[in-house]
Design a protein around this motif. Structure first.
Motif, PDB file in Angstrom:
ATOM      1  N   VAL A 136       0.824  -1.208   0.000  1.00  0.00           N
ATOM      2  CA  VAL A 136       0.000   0.000   0.000  1.00  0.00           C
ATOM      3  C   VAL A 136       0.861   1.262   0.000  1.00  0.00           C
ATOM      4  CG1 VAL A 136      -1.712   1.299   1.327  1.00  0.00           C
ATOM      5  CG2 VAL A 136      -1.902  -1.187   1.134  1.00  0.00           C
ATOM      6  N   GLN A 137       1.972   1.247   0.718  1.00  0.00           N
ATOM      7  CA  GLN A 137       2.833   2.421   0.788  1.00  0.00           C
ATOM      8  C   GLN A 137       3.420   2.746  -0.572  1.00  0.00           C
ATOM      9  OE1 GLN A 137       3.128   4.363   3.531  1.00  0.00           O
ATOM     10  NE2 GLN A 137       4.219   5.765   2.190  1.00  0.00           N
ATOM     11  N   ASP A 138       3.785   1.718  -1.333  1.00  0.00           N
ATOM     12  CA  ASP A 138       4.288   1.958  -2.690  1.00  0.00           C
ATOM     13  C   ASP A 138       3.228   2.632  -3.554  1.00  0.00           C
ATOM     14  OD1 ASP A 138       6.690   0.802  -2.026  1.00  0.00           O
ATOM     15  OD2 ASP A 138       6.141  -1.183  -2.778  1.00  0.00           O
ATOM     16  N   SER A 139       1.989   2.209  -3.410  1.00  0.00           N
ATOM     17  CA  SER A 139       0.902   2.806  -4.187  1.00  0.00           C
ATOM     18  C   SER A 139       0.677   4.262  -3.792  1.00  0.00           C
ATOM     19  CB  SER A 139      -0.391   2.005  -3.979  1.00  0.00           C
ATOM     20  OG  SER A 139      -0.225   0.674  -4.406  1.00  0.00           O
ATOM     21  N   LEU A 140       0.743   4.552  -2.489  1.00  0.00           N
ATOM     22  CA  LEU A 140       0.554   5.932  -2.034  1.00  0.00           C
ATOM     23  C   LEU A 140       1.684   6.825  -2.518  1.00  0.00           C
ATOM     24  CD1 LEU A 140      -0.641   5.313   1.638  1.00  0.00           C
ATOM     25  CD2 LEU A 140      -2.035   5.991  -0.319  1.00  0.00           C
ATOM     26  N   ASP A 141       2.922   6.334  -2.457  1.00  0.00           N
ATOM     27  CA  ASP A 141       4.060   7.120  -2.944  1.00  0.00           C
ATOM     28  C   ASP A 141       3.962   7.365  -4.442  1.00  0.00           C
ATOM     29  OD1 ASP A 141       5.019   7.109  -0.366  1.00  0.00           O
ATOM     30  OD2 ASP A 141       6.422   5.448  -0.696  1.00  0.00           O
ATOM     31  N   ALA A 142       3.534   6.342  -5.176  1.00  0.00           N
ATOM     32  CA  ALA A 142       3.378   6.499  -6.623  1.00  0.00           C
ATOM     33  C   ALA A 142       2.277   7.497  -6.949  1.00  0.00           C
ATOM     34  CB  ALA A 142       3.078   5.143  -7.267  1.00  0.00           C
ATOM     35  N   LYS A 143       1.196   7.478  -6.180  1.00  0.00           N
ATOM     36  CA  LYS A 143       0.096   8.423  -6.413  1.00  0.00           C
ATOM     37  C   LYS A 143       0.554   9.858  -6.206  1.00  0.00           C
ATOM     38  CE  LYS A 143      -4.556   9.599  -4.831  1.00  0.00           C
ATOM     39  NZ  LYS A 143      -5.653   9.278  -3.879  1.00  0.00           N
ATOM     40  N   VAL A 144       1.298  10.122  -5.136  1.00  0.00           N
ATOM     41  CA  VAL A 144       1.799  11.470  -4.884  1.00  0.00           C
ATOM     42  C   VAL A 144       2.758  11.903  -5.986  1.00  0.00           C
ATOM     43  CG1 VAL A 144       3.170  12.882  -3.306  1.00  0.00           C
ATOM     44  CG2 VAL A 144       1.486  11.282  -2.397  1.00  0.00           C
ATOM     45  N   LYS A 145       3.610  10.989  -6.426  1.00  0.00           N
ATOM     46  CA  LYS A 145       4.565  11.296  -7.489  1.00  0.00           C
ATOM     47  C   LYS A 145       3.844  11.638  -8.791  1.00  0.00           C
ATOM     48  CE  LYS A 145       8.453   9.287 -10.044  1.00  0.00           C
ATOM     49  NZ  LYS A 145       9.311   8.081 -10.195  1.00  0.00           N
ATOM     50  N   HIS A 146       2.822  10.857  -9.142  1.00  0.00           N
ATOM     51  CA  HIS A 146       2.080  11.105 -10.382  1.00  0.00           C
ATOM     52  C   HIS A 146       1.288  12.409 -10.289  1.00  0.00           C
ATOM     53  CE1 HIS A 146       2.151   6.486 -11.181  1.00  0.00           C
ATOM     54  NE2 HIS A 146       3.301   7.069 -11.460  1.00  0.00           N
ATOM     55  N   ASN A 147       0.694  12.680  -9.131  1.00  0.00           N
ATOM     56  CA  ASN A 147      -0.050  13.933  -8.967  1.00  0.00           C
ATOM     57  C   ASN A 147       0.866  15.148  -9.083  1.00  0.00           C
ATOM     58  OD1 ASN A 147      -2.381  12.477  -8.586  1.00  0.00           O
ATOM     59  ND2 ASN A 147      -2.398  12.693  -6.365  1.00  0.00           N
ATOM     60  N   LYS A 148       2.061  15.030  -8.541  1.00  0.00           N
ATOM     61  CA  LYS A 148       3.011  16.132  -8.638  1.00  0.00           C
ATOM     62  C   LYS A 148       3.438  16.355 -10.090  1.00  0.00           C
ATOM     63  CE  LYS A 148       7.333  17.854  -6.628  1.00  0.00           C
ATOM     64  NZ  LYS A 148       8.435  17.567  -5.658  1.00  0.00           N
ATOM     65  N   SER A 149       3.669  15.267 -10.826  1.00  0.00           N
ATOM     66  CA  SER A 149       4.027  15.393 -12.247  1.00  0.00           C
ATOM     67  C   SER A 149       2.882  16.014 -13.043  1.00  0.00           C
ATOM     68  CB  SER A 149       4.372  14.009 -12.819  1.00  0.00           C
ATOM     69  OG  SER A 149       5.474  13.438 -12.143  1.00  0.00           O
ATOM     70  N   ARG A 150       1.649  15.612 -12.734  1.00  0.00           N
ATOM     71  CA  ARG A 150       0.483  16.186 -13.417  1.00  0.00           C
ATOM     72  C   ARG A 150       0.371  17.685 -13.157  1.00  0.00           C
ATOM     73  NH1 ARG A 150      -4.419  14.727 -10.207  1.00  0.00           N
ATOM     74  NH2 ARG A 150      -3.426  16.371  -8.998  1.00  0.00           N
ATOM     75  N   ASP A 151       0.493  18.102 -11.889  1.00  0.00           N
ATOM     76  CA  ASP A 151       0.379  19.516 -11.563  1.00  0.00           C
ATOM     77  C   ASP A 151       1.537  20.324 -12.131  1.00  0.00           C
ATOM     78  OD1 ASP A 151      -1.922  18.872 -10.245  1.00  0.00           O
ATOM     79  OD2 ASP A 151      -1.069  18.960  -8.226  1.00  0.00           O
ATOM     80  N   TYR A 152       2.710  19.714 -12.220  1.00  0.00           N
ATOM     81  CA  TYR A 152       3.857  20.391 -12.847  1.00  0.00           C
ATOM     82  C   TYR A 152       3.582  20.625 -14.326  1.00  0.00           C
ATOM     83  CZ  TYR A 152       8.766  21.590 -13.632  1.00  0.00           C
ATOM     84  OH  TYR A 152       9.930  22.259 -13.936  1.00  0.00           O
ATOM     85  N   LYS A 153       2.987  19.628 -14.989  1.00  0.00           N
ATOM     86  CA  LYS A 153       2.651  19.761 -16.405  1.00  0.00           C
ATOM     87  C   LYS A 153       1.600  20.838 -16.624  1.00  0.00           C
ATOM     88  CE  LYS A 153       2.017  18.697 -20.764  1.00  0.00           C
ATOM     89  NZ  LYS A 153       2.949  19.218 -21.798  1.00  0.00           N
ATOM     90  N   ILE A 154       0.568  20.879 -15.783  1.00  0.00           N
ATOM     91  CA  ILE A 154      -0.465  21.911 -15.900  1.00  0.00           C
ATOM     92  C   ILE A 154       0.155  23.298 -15.710  1.00  0.00           C
ATOM     93  CG2 ILE A 154      -2.609  22.797 -14.918  1.00  0.00           C
ATOM     94  CD1 ILE A 154      -3.323  19.958 -14.107  1.00  0.00           C
ATOM     95  N   SER A 155       1.053  23.426 -14.736  1.00  0.00           N
ATOM     96  CA  SER A 155       1.708  24.706 -14.482  1.00  0.00           C
ATOM     97  C   SER A 155       2.540  25.147 -15.670  1.00  0.00           C
ATOM     98  CB  SER A 155       2.591  24.602 -13.225  1.00  0.00           C
ATOM     99  OG  SER A 155       1.840  24.189 -12.110  1.00  0.00           O
ATOM    100  N   GLN A 156       3.266  24.216 -16.282  1.00  0.00           N
ATOM    101  CA  GLN A 156       4.062  24.550 -17.468  1.00  0.00           C
ATOM    102  C   GLN A 156       3.166  25.002 -18.620  1.00  0.00           C
ATOM    103  OE1 GLN A 156       7.234  24.796 -17.912  1.00  0.00           O
ATOM    104  NE2 GLN A 156       8.299  23.604 -16.364  1.00  0.00           N
ATOM    105  N   ASP A 157       2.073  24.287 -18.842  1.00  0.00           N
ATOM    106  CA  ASP A 157       1.158  24.648 -19.931  1.00  0.00           C
ATOM    107  C   ASP A 157       0.508  26.001 -19.675  1.00  0.00           C
ATOM    108  OD1 ASP A 157       1.780  22.314 -21.161  1.00  0.00           O
ATOM    109  OD2 ASP A 157      -0.080  21.265 -20.676  1.00  0.00           O
ATOM    110  N   LEU A 158       0.182  26.286 -18.420  1.00  0.00           N
ATOM    111  CA  LEU A 158      -0.398  27.595 -18.097  1.00  0.00           C
ATOM    112  C   LEU A 158       0.598  28.713 -18.373  1.00  0.00           C
ATOM    113  CD1 LEU A 158      -2.603  29.379 -16.899  1.00  0.00           C
ATOM    114  CD2 LEU A 158      -1.711  28.863 -14.623  1.00  0.00           C
ATOM    115  N   ASN A 159       1.839  28.521 -17.989  1.00  0.00           N
ATOM    116  CA  ASN A 159       2.861  29.539 -18.244  1.00  0.00           C
ATOM    117  C   ASN A 159       3.039  29.770 -19.740  1.00  0.00           C
ATOM    118  OD1 ASN A 159       5.142  31.277 -17.278  1.00  0.00           O
ATOM    119  ND2 ASN A 159       6.335  29.793 -18.443  1.00  0.00           N
ATOM    120  N   ASN A 160       3.064  28.693 -20.532  1.00  0.00           N
ATOM    121  CA  ASN A 160       3.197  28.837 -21.982  1.00  0.00           C
ATOM    122  C   ASN A 160       2.004  29.579 -22.584  1.00  0.00           C
ATOM    123  OD1 ASN A 160       5.617  27.387 -21.955  1.00  0.00           O
ATOM    124  ND2 ASN A 160       4.568  25.424 -22.183  1.00  0.00           N
TER     125      ASN A 160
END
Length: 483
Positions: free
Chosen positions: A137-161
């Motif tokens: 379960v801990q691996d799944s939670l860590d992966a979820k946080v990592k993927h959410n951070k990558s998603r929000d980073y991508k949205i932020s980059q697209d907004l800046n562009n």
């Protein structure tokens, strides 16, 4: 030092205070006694009775929100799991908030909270021991946080562009403004819940005030905790140049303490020259469970839009407002690995991701770009903005360059080969079964297609061929009967 002696004096002095103090975890209780002794300059050995009296007086004057948090904050993780099973409630998040209130009331830092550290370690140990297949379960939670951070980073980059195309930056090489907003000092004496409610209310009022004044206002916001666990705001925001003073007045209206700080030190609205560095700075505490990260000026479900677009869940309701062409184009841009062209900057406009009709209108081919940007055009930035918007429109409406055409032609050839194989199998099959062509498209947008329409471009051709085969079989049967 014998804490039992001091507790006995407290019991003799006031039983109610003893019960309140006894609800605390031994670590919190002993730390509280030590802090009172240090504050009152009393010895825990020779002044035990006087120290007990001071503890009674301090607890009597302590805020109710702190004393109410004593019991729930003192449970260990195993005890809390048992309590959740009895009450059928999820108490972990509430217990974390209670521990924040206890730390603030007792003057304990998060780094020195041994009870919180033990609670988190026990929780991770339990999650690591709970396995589903080869993953826990801990691996799944860590992966979820990592993927959410990558998603929000991508949205932020697209907004800046997107903001660089729309002209909502100070100069062509800048990326908007960066601001840090804090609550007044008086809120340090309030509970964690009151501070979070207050800071959320203030940022919402800023957005509403900008909307009332018809200001195009977009941004990236992170609400995180200070060392004393009082929440504060880090914000990257974009506005048109002529709206800068209006936004400043709105911010200072709801954060009047920042006006004095900006006059003494530096302006809180600092121009951004290194967007990636600033974005990484406000994302540094993304993994913290009390950090909240969101966007201003974008659709409320923008995170769901990007998530379902990435996993190709095109039938999800968050993507239902988009046409098939816009879905295809946005997913194509998401797969791009190089940034040699400007096509990767158009995602927000293709997805119509803004709340503002003006910003979404920049990507509409039936709008006159000169009329759209006339009011916002300034000679010192983005003199070629009209050409960029035209280029973006051509890209959105499938005026493809050579590289894109090459990819599409390659996919079309693969589809043609598949059609030939299906057609060959159909003709040379002895027992022709009509159910062979009952196609169901996976992850389709909506209900499965009607019979013989699931393969798109070639459905009519296959249907005509099927009718020809059936009529030919009927002719052969009539010929056999005559013989």
């Amino acid at each position: 030092m014998s804490y039992e002696i001091i507790e006995q004096y407290i019991y003799d002095e006031d039983i109610n205070t003893y019960d309140i103090l006894n609800a605390l975890n031994p670590f919190y209780k002993n730390t509280f006694i030590d802090n009172v002794a240090k504050k009152c300059r009393l010895s825990t050995v020779s002044d035990a009775q006087e120290l007990a009296l001071s503890i009674v007086n301090i607890l009597d004057n302590m805020k109710d929100w702190a004393k109410d948090a004593f019991e729930l904050a003192s449970y260990s993780y195993d005890e809390l799991v048992q309590l959740q099973g009895i009450t059928n409630q999820r108490l972990t998040r509430r217990a974390n908030k209670c521990r924040i209130n206890v730390r603030r009331a007792l003057g304990i830092s998060l780094a020195d909270d041994k009870h919180q550290i033990a609670f988190d370690d026990d929780k991770k140990r339990r999650y690591k021991n709970t396995k589903y297949g080869k993953y826990n379960v801990q691996d799944s939670l860590d992966a979820k946080v990592k993927h959410n951070k990558s998603r929000d980073y991508k949205i932020s980059q697209d907004l800046n562009n997107a903001m660089m195309i729309s002209g909502m930056v100070t100069l062509s090489h800048n990326s908007g403004y960066f601001a840090t907003l804090t609550l007044p000092t008086k809120f340090r004496a309030l509970s964690y819940e009151d501070c979070v409610s207050e800071i959320n209310n203030r940022i919402n009022n800023i957005k509403k005030e900008a909307l009332r004044k018809n200001i195009e206002f977009t941004g990236i916001v992170s609400i995180e905790l200070h060392k004393d666990e009082v929440p504060h705001i880090h914000m990257i925001y974009y506005i048109h140049h002529q709206d800068k003073d209006i936004i400043d007045s709105i911010i200072f209206k709801f954060f009047d303490n920042e006006k004095l700080r900006s006059e003494i030190n530096v302006d809180i609205n600092q121009e951004i020259y290194n967007f990636d560095g600033v974005l990484n700075y406000i994302l540094k505490h993304y993994e913290d469970k009390h950090t909240r990260f969101f966007f201003i000026g974008l659709k409320n479900n923008i995170k769901a839009i990007y998530h379902n677009l990435y996993i190709k869940n095109f039938g999800h309701k968050s993507l239902s407002y988009l046409s098939n062409k816009r879905l295809f184009k946005s997913r194509f841009i998401m797969n791009l690995k190089d940034y040699q062209t400007d096509i990767y900057m158009y995602s927000m406009f293709i997805l119509r991701a803004f709340k503002s009709d003006y910003l979404n209108g920049l990507g509409d081919i039936d709008k006159d770009e000169y009329k759209i940007i006339h009011h916002y055009e300034y000679p010192f930035f983005y003199e070629n903005k009209v050409e960029k918007i035209r280029s973006m429109k051509n890209s959105i409406y499938f005026s493809l360059d050579y590289r894109q055409k090459k990819i599409i032609i390659k996919k079309a050839r693969k589809t043609a080969k598949l059609y030939k194989l299906v057609r060959f199998s159909y003709i040379y099959t002895k027992n022709v079964d009509i159910l062979f062509f009952d196609f169901n498209i996976e992850k389709s947008r909506g209900q499965p297609p009607p019979f013989l329409e699931g393969i798109g471009l070639f459905s009519n051709r296959l249907q005509r061929h099927h009718i020809t085969i059936i009529s030919r079989l009927e002719e052969l049967q009539e010929y056999d009967e005559k013989l």
